[in-house]
Motif scaffolding. Structure first.
Motif, PDB file in Angstrom:
ATOM      1  N   LEU A 180      39.829  40.714  46.998  1.00 39.72           N
ATOM      2  CA  LEU A 180      38.399  40.932  46.803  1.00 39.72           C
ATOM      3  C   LEU A 180      38.129  42.415  47.057  1.00 39.72           C
ATOM      4  O   LEU A 180      38.470  42.948  48.117  1.00 39.72           O
ATOM      5  CB  LEU A 180      37.618  40.061  47.786  1.00 39.72           C
ATOM      6  CG  LEU A 180      36.127  39.892  47.603  1.00 39.72           C
ATOM      7  CD1 LEU A 180      35.661  38.625  48.280  1.00 39.72           C
ATOM      8  CD2 LEU A 180      35.362  41.090  48.157  1.00 39.72           C
ATOM      9  N   HIS A 181      37.533  43.095  46.077  1.00 44.52           N
ATOM     10  CA  HIS A 181      37.288  44.530  46.220  1.00 44.52           C
ATOM     11  C   HIS A 181      35.861  44.847  45.774  1.00 44.52           C
ATOM     12  O   HIS A 181      35.310  44.206  44.879  1.00 44.52           O
ATOM     13  CB  HIS A 181      38.313  45.348  45.425  1.00 44.52           C
ATOM     14  CG  HIS A 181      38.363  45.047  43.950  1.00 44.52           C
ATOM     15  ND1 HIS A 181      37.976  45.943  42.980  1.00 44.52           N
ATOM     16  CD2 HIS A 181      38.749  43.933  43.281  1.00 44.52           C
ATOM     17  CE1 HIS A 181      38.137  45.418  41.782  1.00 44.52           C
ATOM     18  NE2 HIS A 181      38.607  44.191  41.927  1.00 44.52           N
ATOM     19  N   SER A 182      35.271  45.857  46.413  1.00 44.43           N
ATOM     20  CA  SER A 182      33.852  46.143  46.180  1.00 44.43           C
ATOM     21  C   SER A 182      33.589  47.644  46.220  1.00 44.43           C
ATOM     22  O   SER A 182      34.061  48.354  47.110  1.00 44.43           O
ATOM     23  CB  SER A 182      33.000  45.448  47.244  1.00 44.43           C
ATOM     24  OG  SER A 182      31.632  45.763  47.090  1.00 44.43           O
ATOM     25  N   HIS A 183      32.806  48.099  45.244  1.00 42.86           N
ATOM     26  CA  HIS A 183      32.396  49.501  45.173  1.00 42.86           C
ATOM     27  C   HIS A 183      31.114  49.557  44.344  1.00 42.86           C
ATOM     28  O   HIS A 183      30.822  48.643  43.569  1.00 42.86           O
ATOM     29  CB  HIS A 183      33.492  50.352  44.532  1.00 42.86           C
ATOM     30  CG  HIS A 183      33.180  51.815  44.506  1.00 42.86           C
ATOM     31  ND1 HIS A 183      33.157  52.579  45.645  1.00 42.86           N
ATOM     32  CD2 HIS A 183      32.864  52.642  43.480  1.00 42.86           C
ATOM     33  CE1 HIS A 183      32.848  53.831  45.326  1.00 42.86           C
ATOM     34  NE2 HIS A 183      32.670  53.889  44.022  1.00 42.86           N
ATOM     35  N   GLY A 184      30.368  50.630  44.494  1.00 47.05           N
ATOM     36  CA  GLY A 184      29.079  50.726  43.824  1.00 47.05           C
ATOM     37  C   GLY A 184      28.932  51.880  42.856  1.00 47.05           C
ATOM     38  O   GLY A 184      28.654  53.003  43.261  1.00 47.05           O
ATOM     39  N   ILE A 185      29.184  51.646  41.574  1.00 49.97           N
ATOM     40  CA  ILE A 185      28.729  52.512  40.486  1.00 49.97           C
ATOM     41  C   ILE A 185      28.427  51.615  39.296  1.00 49.97           C
ATOM     42  O   ILE A 185      29.018  50.556  39.136  1.00 49.97           O
ATOM     43  CB  ILE A 185      29.740  53.610  40.076  1.00 49.97           C
ATOM     44  CG1 ILE A 185      31.143  53.049  39.873  1.00 49.97           C
ATOM     45  CG2 ILE A 185      29.725  54.764  41.045  1.00 49.97           C
ATOM     46  CD1 ILE A 185      32.125  54.079  39.325  1.00 49.97           C
ATOM     47  N   HIS A 186      27.495  52.067  38.461  1.00 56.25           N
ATOM     48  CA  HIS A 186      27.111  51.293  37.287  1.00 56.25           C
ATOM     49  C   HIS A 186      28.304  51.063  36.341  1.00 56.25           C
ATOM     50  O   HIS A 186      29.217  51.876  36.265  1.00 56.25           O
ATOM     51  CB  HIS A 186      26.011  52.035  36.514  1.00 56.25           C
ATOM     52  CG  HIS A 186      24.636  51.610  36.861  1.00 56.25           C
ATOM     53  ND1 HIS A 186      24.057  51.901  38.090  1.00 56.25           N
ATOM     54  CD2 HIS A 186      23.702  50.908  36.161  1.00 56.25           C
ATOM     55  CE1 HIS A 186      22.843  51.415  38.110  1.00 56.25           C
ATOM     56  NE2 HIS A 186      22.596  50.803  36.971  1.00 56.25           N
ATOM     57  N   GLY A 187      28.239  49.978  35.610  1.00 48.62           N
ATOM     58  CA  GLY A 187      29.238  49.684  34.593  1.00 48.62           C
ATOM     59  C   GLY A 187      28.804  50.220  33.245  1.00 48.62           C
ATOM     60  O   GLY A 187      28.457  49.444  32.347  1.00 48.62           O
ATOM     61  N   ILE A 188      28.808  51.544  33.110  1.00 52.25           N
ATOM     62  CA  ILE A 188      28.306  52.164  31.871  1.00 52.25           C
ATOM     63  C   ILE A 188      29.289  53.178  31.304  1.00 52.25           C
ATOM     64  O   ILE A 188      28.900  54.085  30.562  1.00 52.25           O
ATOM     65  CB  ILE A 188      26.934  52.833  32.092  1.00 52.25           C
ATOM     66  CG1 ILE A 188      27.008  53.872  33.207  1.00 52.25           C
ATOM     67  CG2 ILE A 188      25.870  51.791  32.393  1.00 52.25           C
ATOM     68  CD1 ILE A 188      25.755  54.709  33.343  1.00 52.25           C
TER      69      ILE A 188
END
Length: 434
Positions: A180-188
């Motif tokens: 399980l991995h998590s990071h925050g940037i838009h998928g654009i």
């Protein structure tokens, strides 16, 4: 004995289905698949309590559809509803889901809606048939060696997500069942000139590479708070279709280094969950004041002005323009906590929320269980206190102003300035009660 079951299924997207993202009236009708979308289901069992997470390579979730599928899975497989969560990876190159995506922002295709529901039920059932013993979990944080995103709201400060949060669930033989991995940037990343092709974007590329490099049998991505963070590069910048892989390769380099260094070993995992429906704090208006706002919006955005007039008419016909959203917390023992947010939270507010958590390894998981749109920071709300504040702003405040004032497109009232704090306080109180 703690067990995990996993399954994944390709989400089929009919040709000419509208894709969701990049704003209203883009006319993005699917012309083909660049890379497939997946629905992933992960089933957790601590011997007494069970939980499930359904992740879809889509831009958002839908509150009503999540509730419908949660009820079906709970009844069929005897999992408590409060322990069933629905998340999206936030790719902007997948179809709209549900009925509240915003006027003109990608008409939901009834064919895809049924495909999604059937795929969810199929994938959930397969995950339940795949239980394997987990010897322990291992959790850590991978610091980024370079920024993967850029802040689009406060460009000078440029606050972005600084790490990758991860958990490995390890079998008795030492192999990894689930990463399980998590990071925050838009998928654009997969934007022009490839914006009419279905794609799971950089998150999908990262998941694919995790499996190719045999880092885990199943990858599961949680989108961290990034309502104000764009990718640092894109297909439009590179003028080819490699942007998603470029970002994923940089992401995986830091993640693999952290995995190799190891994390904190966690055993004795127990499952607890809470799900709460909340009425969001909004700025309620009369039909007359909505029409006055429409006049102010007219020189800035005709579309916003039209939507405000429609809101006024709807209000006069008895419509309820308030907003209900579902907040959820699932905890694994004392060390791990998942805080599910039904919309787009800003990066610094997300970091503050995770710092307030009781758990050592806390994950703020956005675009989960519904589509509440943006939850801007209070500082951003105060930067643009009214519609008139856009008149003196360069490019009509494309970002910053937009996140606050996109509400007319959804035909719902504007959030109050303290919306991010309201969500954080509720989630922390829910976590404490568990």
């Amino acid at each position: 004995m703690f067990k995990i079951g996993c399954s994944e299924t390709v989400l089929e997207v009919p040709l000419f289905t509208e894709l969701y993202g990049y704003g209203p009236f883009q006319g993005r009708r699917n012309l083909g698949v660049h890379d497939p979308l997946y629905c992933r289901a992960v089933f957790f069992d601590d011997g007494q309590n069970r939980a499930m997470v359904i992740s879809s390579d889509l831009c958002t979730m839908d509150r009503l559809y999540s509730a419908e599928m949660r009820a079906a899975i709970s009844q069929e497989h005897h999992i408590a509803p409060e322990c069933i969560a629905f998340t999206a990876t936030h790719t902007h190159s997948g179809p709209a889901l549900g009925v509240s995506c915003g006027v003109g922002s990608g008409e939901p295709d009834p064919r895809f809606q049924e495909i999604w529901k059937k795929t969810v039920l199929k994938t959930a059932a397969e995950a339940l048939r795949d239980p394997e013993e987990i010897a322990f979990a291992e959790a850590g944080r991978a610091p980024l060696t370079r920024k993967l995103g850029k802040n689009r709201v406060e460009t000078e400060k440029n606050a972005t997500d600084e790490s990758i949060r991860w958990i490995r669930f390890v079998r008795p033989d030492g192999t990894c069942k689930l990463l399980l991995h998590s990071h925050g940037i838009h998928g654009i990343a997969m934007n022009l000139p490839f914006h009419k092709l279905v794609s799971a974007d950089w998150m999908g590329a990262a998941n694919r590479k995790i499996k190719e490099r045999k880092l885990a049998s199943m990858p599961l991505f949680f989108l961290g708070p990034c309502g104000d963070v764009n990718t640092y590069t894109s297909c439009h910048v590179l003028q080819n279709d490699t942007a998603a892989d470029v970002i994923a390769d940089q992401y995986l380099a830091d993640l693999e280094k952290s995995l190799a260094s190891g994390g904190e070993k966690i055993t004795g995992l127990t499952i607890r969950g809470m799900l709460k429906s909340c009425e969001m704090p909004v700025v309620e208006q009369s039909a007359e004041s909505l029409r006055k706002d429409a006049e102010i919006f007219q020189p800035i955005s005709v579309q916003h002005a039209f939507r405000l007039i429609e809101m006024a008419v709807a209000l006069e016909h008895g419509a309820d323009l308030r907003i209900m959203n579902d907040l959820q917390v699932i905890r694994f023992g004392k060390e791990i906590s998942f805080l599910f947010i039904p919309g787009e939270y800003f990066v610094e507010d997300g970091a503050a929320l995770m710092a307030r958590s009781q758990a050592e390894y806390s994950f703020a998981v956005t675009v989960a269980n519904g589509n509440g749109a943006y939850f801007p920071s209070e500082s951003d709300m105060k930067r643009y206190p009214d519609i008139k504040s856009a008149l003196d702003c360069p490019n009509n405040c494309r970002f910053g102003f937009y996140e606050i004032y996109c509400y007319p497109g959804r035909l719902k009232f504007k959030y109050q300035d303290q919306i991010a704090e309201f969500i954080a306080n509720n989630l922390i109180n829910m976590e404490k009660s568990l």
